[in-house]
Design an enzyme around this catalytic site. Structure first.
Site, PDB file in Angstrom:
ATOM      1  N   ASN A 103       0.832  -1.211   0.000  1.00 54.91           N
ATOM      2  CA  ASN A 103       0.000   0.000   0.000  1.00 54.91           C
ATOM      3  C   ASN A 103       0.861   1.253   0.000  1.00 54.91           C
ATOM      4  O   ASN A 103       1.900   1.316   0.659  1.00 54.91           O
ATOM      5  CB  ASN A 103      -0.927   0.011   1.227  1.00 54.91           C
ATOM      6  N   HIS A 120       6.032  -0.745  -2.569  1.00 58.45           N
ATOM      7  CA  HIS A 120       5.542  -0.011  -3.744  1.00 58.45           C
ATOM      8  C   HIS A 120       5.626   1.503  -3.549  1.00 58.45           C
ATOM      9  O   HIS A 120       4.984   2.251  -4.289  1.00 58.45           O
ATOM     10  CB  HIS A 120       4.111  -0.441  -4.101  1.00 58.45           C
ATOM     11  N   CYS A 128      11.943  13.525  -9.085  1.00 61.27           N
ATOM     12  CA  CYS A 128      12.065  14.201 -10.381  1.00 61.27           C
ATOM     13  C   CYS A 128      11.937  13.185 -11.511  1.00 61.27           C
ATOM     14  O   CYS A 128      12.658  12.195 -11.543  1.00 61.27           O
ATOM     15  CB  CYS A 128      13.420  14.910 -10.457  1.00 61.27           C
ATOM     16  N   CYS A 132      17.022  14.551 -12.313  1.00 61.01           N
ATOM     17  CA  CYS A 132      18.043  15.597 -12.422  1.00 61.01           C
ATOM     18  C   CYS A 132      19.082  15.500 -11.301  1.00 61.01           C
ATOM     19  O   CYS A 132      20.064  16.222 -11.311  1.00 61.01           O
ATOM     20  CB  CYS A 132      17.383  16.978 -12.380  1.00 61.01           C
ATOM     21  N   CYS A 151       9.529  19.704 -10.191  1.00 59.10           N
ATOM     22  CA  CYS A 151      10.728  19.446  -9.387  1.00 59.10           C
ATOM     23  C   CYS A 151      11.279  20.782  -8.893  1.00 59.10           C
ATOM     24  O   CYS A 151      11.514  21.684  -9.716  1.00 59.10           O
ATOM     25  CB  CYS A 151      11.755  18.719 -10.250  1.00 59.10           C
ATOM     26  N   CYS A 154      14.966  21.435 -10.726  1.00 60.35           N
ATOM     27  CA  CYS A 154      15.168  21.735 -12.164  1.00 60.35           C
ATOM     28  C   CYS A 154      13.936  22.313 -12.835  1.00 60.35           C
ATOM     29  O   CYS A 154      13.998  22.712 -13.995  1.00 60.35           O
ATOM     30  CB  CYS A 154      15.634  20.482 -12.895  1.00 60.35           C
ATOM     31  N   GLY A 190      -5.463  -9.104   2.659  1.00 61.86           N
ATOM     32  CA  GLY A 190      -6.087  -8.048   1.849  1.00 61.86           C
ATOM     33  C   GLY A 190      -5.398  -7.771   0.536  1.00 61.86           C
ATOM     34  O   GLY A 190      -5.362  -6.629   0.093  1.00 61.86           O
ATOM     35  N   THR A 191      -4.869  -8.816  -0.084  1.00 62.31           N
ATOM     36  CA  THR A 191      -4.247  -8.611  -1.407  1.00 62.31           C
ATOM     37  C   THR A 191      -4.756  -9.659  -2.386  1.00 62.31           C
ATOM     38  O   THR A 191      -4.962 -10.818  -2.010  1.00 62.31           O
ATOM     39  CB  THR A 191      -2.702  -8.615  -1.329  1.00 62.31           C
ATOM     40  N   ALA A 234     -10.744  -7.954   6.524  1.00 61.55           N
ATOM     41  CA  ALA A 234      -9.484  -8.008   7.279  1.00 61.55           C
ATOM     42  C   ALA A 234      -9.624  -7.421   8.680  1.00 61.55           C
ATOM     43  O   ALA A 234      -9.037  -7.942   9.639  1.00 61.55           O
ATOM     44  CB  ALA A 234      -8.406  -7.264   6.507  1.00 61.55           C
TER      45      ALA A 234
HETATM   46  C1  BJW Z   1     -10.490  -7.164   1.276  1.00 57.62           C
HETATM   47  C2  BJW Z   1     -11.336  -6.209   1.758  1.00 57.62           C
HETATM   48  C3  BJW Z   1     -11.477  -6.187   3.128  1.00 57.62           C
HETATM   49  C4  BJW Z   1     -11.347  -5.971  -0.312  1.00 57.62           C
HETATM   50  N1  BJW Z   1     -10.807  -7.065   3.881  1.00 57.62           N
HETATM   51  N2  BJW Z   1      -9.841  -8.033   2.024  1.00 57.62           N
HETATM   52  C5  BJW Z   1       3.356 -11.851 -15.891  1.00 57.62           C
HETATM   53  C6  BJW Z   1       3.596 -12.703 -14.816  1.00 57.62           C
HETATM   54  C7  BJW Z   1       4.219 -12.243 -13.669  1.00 57.62           C
HETATM   55  C8  BJW Z   1       4.608 -10.929 -13.558  1.00 57.62           C
HETATM   56  C9  BJW Z   1       4.373 -10.078 -14.608  1.00 57.62           C
HETATM   57  C10 BJW Z   1       3.772 -10.543 -15.749  1.00 57.62           C
HETATM   58  N3  BJW Z   1       3.650  -9.493 -16.619  1.00 57.62           N
HETATM   59  C11 BJW Z   1       4.181  -8.391 -16.022  1.00 57.62           C
HETATM   60  C12 BJW Z   1       4.618  -8.742 -14.786  1.00 57.62           C
HETATM   61  C13 BJW Z   1       5.244  -7.892 -13.792  1.00 57.62           C
HETATM   62  C14 BJW Z   1       4.223  -6.986 -13.101  1.00 57.62           C
HETATM   63  C15 BJW Z   1       3.012  -7.787 -12.625  1.00 57.62           C
HETATM   64  O1  BJW Z   1       3.027  -8.409 -11.581  1.00 57.62           O
HETATM   65  N4  BJW Z   1       1.924  -7.751 -13.365  1.00 57.62           N
HETATM   66  C16 BJW Z   1       0.711  -8.507 -13.006  1.00 57.62           C
HETATM   67  C17 BJW Z   1      -0.528  -7.607 -13.101  1.00 57.62           C
HETATM   68  C18 BJW Z   1       0.638  -9.721 -13.894  1.00 57.62           C
HETATM   69  N5  BJW Z   1       4.953  -6.426 -11.967  1.00 57.62           N
HETATM   70  C19 BJW Z   1       5.725  -5.355 -12.102  1.00 57.62           C
HETATM   71  O2  BJW Z   1       5.828  -4.761 -13.166  1.00 57.62           O
HETATM   72  C20 BJW Z   1       6.515  -4.941 -10.894  1.00 57.62           C
HETATM   73  N6  BJW Z   1       7.859  -4.742 -11.268  1.00 57.62           N
HETATM   74  C21 BJW Z   1       8.616  -5.760 -11.713  1.00 57.62           C
HETATM   75  O3  BJW Z   1       8.219  -6.911 -11.707  1.00 57.62           O
HETATM   76  O4  BJW Z   1       9.848  -5.380 -12.182  1.00 57.62           O
HETATM   77  C22 BJW Z   1      10.596  -6.343 -12.937  1.00 57.62           C
HETATM   78  C23 BJW Z   1       9.850  -6.677 -14.227  1.00 57.62           C
HETATM   79  C24 BJW Z   1       9.445  -5.666 -15.054  1.00 57.62           C
HETATM   80  C25 BJW Z   1       8.763  -5.960 -16.249  1.00 57.62           C
HETATM   81  C26 BJW Z   1       8.445  -7.279 -16.585  1.00 57.62           C
HETATM   82  C27 BJW Z   1       8.844  -8.295 -15.731  1.00 57.62           C
HETATM   83  C28 BJW Z   1       9.572  -7.985 -14.548  1.00 57.62           C
HETATM   84  C29 BJW Z   1       5.986  -3.631 -10.349  1.00 57.62           C
HETATM   85  C30 BJW Z   1       4.603  -3.753  -9.798  1.00 57.62           C
HETATM   86  C31 BJW Z   1       4.129  -2.404  -9.356  1.00 57.62           C
HETATM   87  C32 BJW Z   1       2.666  -2.417  -8.916  1.00 57.62           C
HETATM   88  N7  BJW Z   1       2.231  -1.100  -8.725  1.00 57.62           N
HETATM   89  C33 BJW Z   1       0.876  -0.849  -8.267  1.00 57.62           C
HETATM   90  C34 BJW Z   1       0.616   0.659  -8.361  1.00 57.62           C
HETATM   91  C35 BJW Z   1       1.423   1.394  -7.286  1.00 57.62           C
HETATM   92  C36 BJW Z   1       1.252   2.850  -7.426  1.00 57.62           C
HETATM   93  C37 BJW Z   1      -0.134   3.330  -7.135  1.00 57.62           C
HETATM   94  O5  BJW Z   1      -0.755   2.926  -6.142  1.00 57.62           O
HETATM   95  O6  BJW Z   1      -0.592   4.125  -7.921  1.00 57.62           O
HETATM   96  O7  BJW Z   1       0.725  -1.319  -6.931  1.00 57.62           O
HETATM   97  S1  BJW Z   1      -0.383  -1.762  -9.164  1.00 57.62           S
HETATM   98  C38 BJW Z   1      -1.410  -2.010  -7.766  1.00 57.62           C
HETATM   99  O8  BJW Z   1      -1.503  -3.443  -7.515  1.00 57.62           O
HETATM  100  C39 BJW Z   1      -0.668  -1.412  -6.562  1.00 57.62           C
HETATM  101  C40 BJW Z   1      -0.887  -2.466  -5.510  1.00 57.62           C
HETATM  102  O9  BJW Z   1       0.075  -2.342  -4.496  1.00 57.62           O
HETATM  103  C41 BJW Z   1      -0.791  -3.738  -6.299  1.00 57.62           C
HETATM  104  C42 BJW Z   1      -1.412  -4.922  -5.622  1.00 57.62           C
HETATM  105  O10 BJW Z   1      -2.775  -4.736  -5.433  1.00 57.62           O
HETATM  106  P1  BJW Z   1      -3.483  -5.257  -4.110  1.00 57.62           P
HETATM  107  O11 BJW Z   1      -2.976  -4.530  -2.945  1.00 57.62           O
HETATM  108  O12 BJW Z   1      -3.411  -6.722  -4.079  1.00 57.62           O
HETATM  109  O13 BJW Z   1      -4.987  -4.734  -4.351  1.00 57.62           O
HETATM  110  P2  BJW Z   1      -6.157  -5.394  -5.216  1.00 57.62           P
HETATM  111  O14 BJW Z   1      -7.150  -4.334  -5.458  1.00 57.62           O
HETATM  112  O15 BJW Z   1      -5.636  -6.114  -6.403  1.00 57.62           O
HETATM  113  O16 BJW Z   1      -6.763  -6.502  -4.271  1.00 57.62           O
HETATM  114  C43 BJW Z   1      -7.394  -6.180  -3.073  1.00 57.62           C
HETATM  115  C44 BJW Z   1      -7.868  -7.468  -2.420  1.00 57.62           C
HETATM  116  O17 BJW Z   1      -8.447  -7.108  -1.189  1.00 57.62           O
HETATM  117  C45 BJW Z   1      -8.948  -8.199  -3.216  1.00 57.62           C
HETATM  118  O18 BJW Z   1      -8.573  -9.574  -3.381  1.00 57.62           O
HETATM  119  C46 BJW Z   1     -10.217  -8.108  -2.358  1.00 57.62           C
HETATM  120  O19 BJW Z   1     -10.955  -9.321  -2.324  1.00 57.62           O
HETATM  121  C47 BJW Z   1      -9.636  -7.831  -1.002  1.00 57.62           C
HETATM  122  N8  BJW Z   1     -10.468  -7.010  -0.149  1.00 57.62           N
HETATM  123  N9  BJW Z   1     -11.837  -5.482   0.663  1.00 57.62           N
HETATM  124  C48 BJW Z   1      -9.993  -7.972   3.245  1.00 57.62           C
HETATM  125  N10 BJW Z   1     -12.309  -5.281   3.721  1.00 57.62           N
HETATM  126 ZN    ZN Z   2      14.555  17.716 -11.305  1.00 55.40          ZN
END
Ligand code: BJW
Ligand code: ZN
Length: 247
Positions: A103, A120, A128, A132, A151, A154, A190-191, A234
């Protein structure tokens, strides 16, 4: 049935000295923070995958910043809920406890969580876009002073200090998260367990011999892999388990 599962998890936790907790958006749901996937996950017509990428930002930085400005405003009005409170208490009560969060809302920080790894980034950090050389800076202004923000060094575009798809996660945090997979109990809470590499940590912990458990509203790809999957909100599940741990 759920009561038996809660008893079993409480029993494991009672005997654990090393506990690792991975959290996601569902932990902040009861605070009013929208999750990324599922109902309410869209902003306008966009999904996180459409906006949280360097490509989207370079194509339309104002659109991406509007999304972040909207989220910053919404989250600034949110407070930690009982799920954050239980995690914060446990972060200090086990012999060793690491909290790994995906989160970016910093509600675990507000709840005073110890040993917190933000893999994350944070909505409240900026950096930036041009790289820069300016150090990332903290900015809690709501609304932002300019949109897009700039920024201070810069005058170029600033970007949110979060990890977008295709970007690497912070090295120090990921090394510490990998080390924390060597634990007695690993909880994923919660993921949706679909975004890697964070989603891989529970498997790593299981391979290392940890007892793994999922607490989530809905089933996820991790549900079939963990020793124990408990489905519900959760805040309620964590409070019920915490209650069982009171001597
Ligand atoms: C409750 C509830 C309640 C509701 N109680 N529960 C193919 C296979 C494997 C990997 C990849 C692939 N293709 C590409 C990738 C890599 C990619 C990836 O994983 N993609 C997948 C979508 C397939 N990952 C990346 O790119 C990462 N970097 C990386 O791997 O670098 C090397 C690399 C690069 C390129 C290619 C390969 C390797 C970086 C990932 C960055 C994620 N960023 C985000 C945005 C952050 C910024 C922002 O917030 O704006 O992070 S995306 C978004 O998803 C955010 C979250 O942290 C993340 C996870 O989401 P989360 O927290 O699980 O939320 P939800 O909404 O998905 O789920 C909520 C859950 O809660 C649900 O299940 C509900 O049921 C539950 N819930 N209410 C309990 N009250
Ligand atoms: Zn800058």
């Amino acid at each position: 049935m759920s009561d038996e599962k809660l008893d079993l998890l409480a029993d494991r936790l009672r005997r654990a000295s090393r506990v690792t907790i991975l959290t996601g958006a569902g932990v902040s749901a009861a605070s009013g923070v929208p999750t990324f996937r599922g109902s309410g996950g869209l902003w306008r017509q966009f999904r996180a995958e459409d906006l949280a990428t360097p490509g989207a930002f370079s194509r339309d930085p104002v659109l991406v910043w509007e999304w972040y400005a909207w989220r910053r405003e919404l989250i600034a009005a949110c407070k930690p809920n009982p799920a954050h409170d239980v995690v914060a208490r446990w972060s200090k009560s086990f012999e060793r406890c690491t909290v790994i969060t995906q989160n970016v809302d910093d509600l675990h920080v507000q709840a005073d969580t110890a040993n917190l790894l933000r893999v994350h980034g944070s909505l409240w950090e900026l950096s930036c876009w041009r790289k820069c050389g300016a150090s990332p800076w903290h900015d809690e202004s709501v609304p932002l002073q300019t949109l897009p923000p700039l920024c201070p060094a810069c005058g170029g575009l600033a970007r949110p200090g979060v990890v977008w798809f295709g970007e690497s996660l912070p090295r120090r945090e990921m090394e510490a998260a990998a080390a924390a997979c060597a634990c007695d109990v690993f909880l994923t809470v919660g993921t949706s367990a679909i975004v890697y590499p964070a989603a891989g940590l529970v498997h790593e912990a299981k391979r290392g011999g940890a007892f793994t458990a999922e607490l989530n509203l809905d089933p996820t790809p991790a549900s079939a892999e963990v020793e124990l999957a408990i489905h519900g909100p959760a805040d309620r599940l964590l409070s019920d388990i915490a209650q069982r741990l009171i001597p």
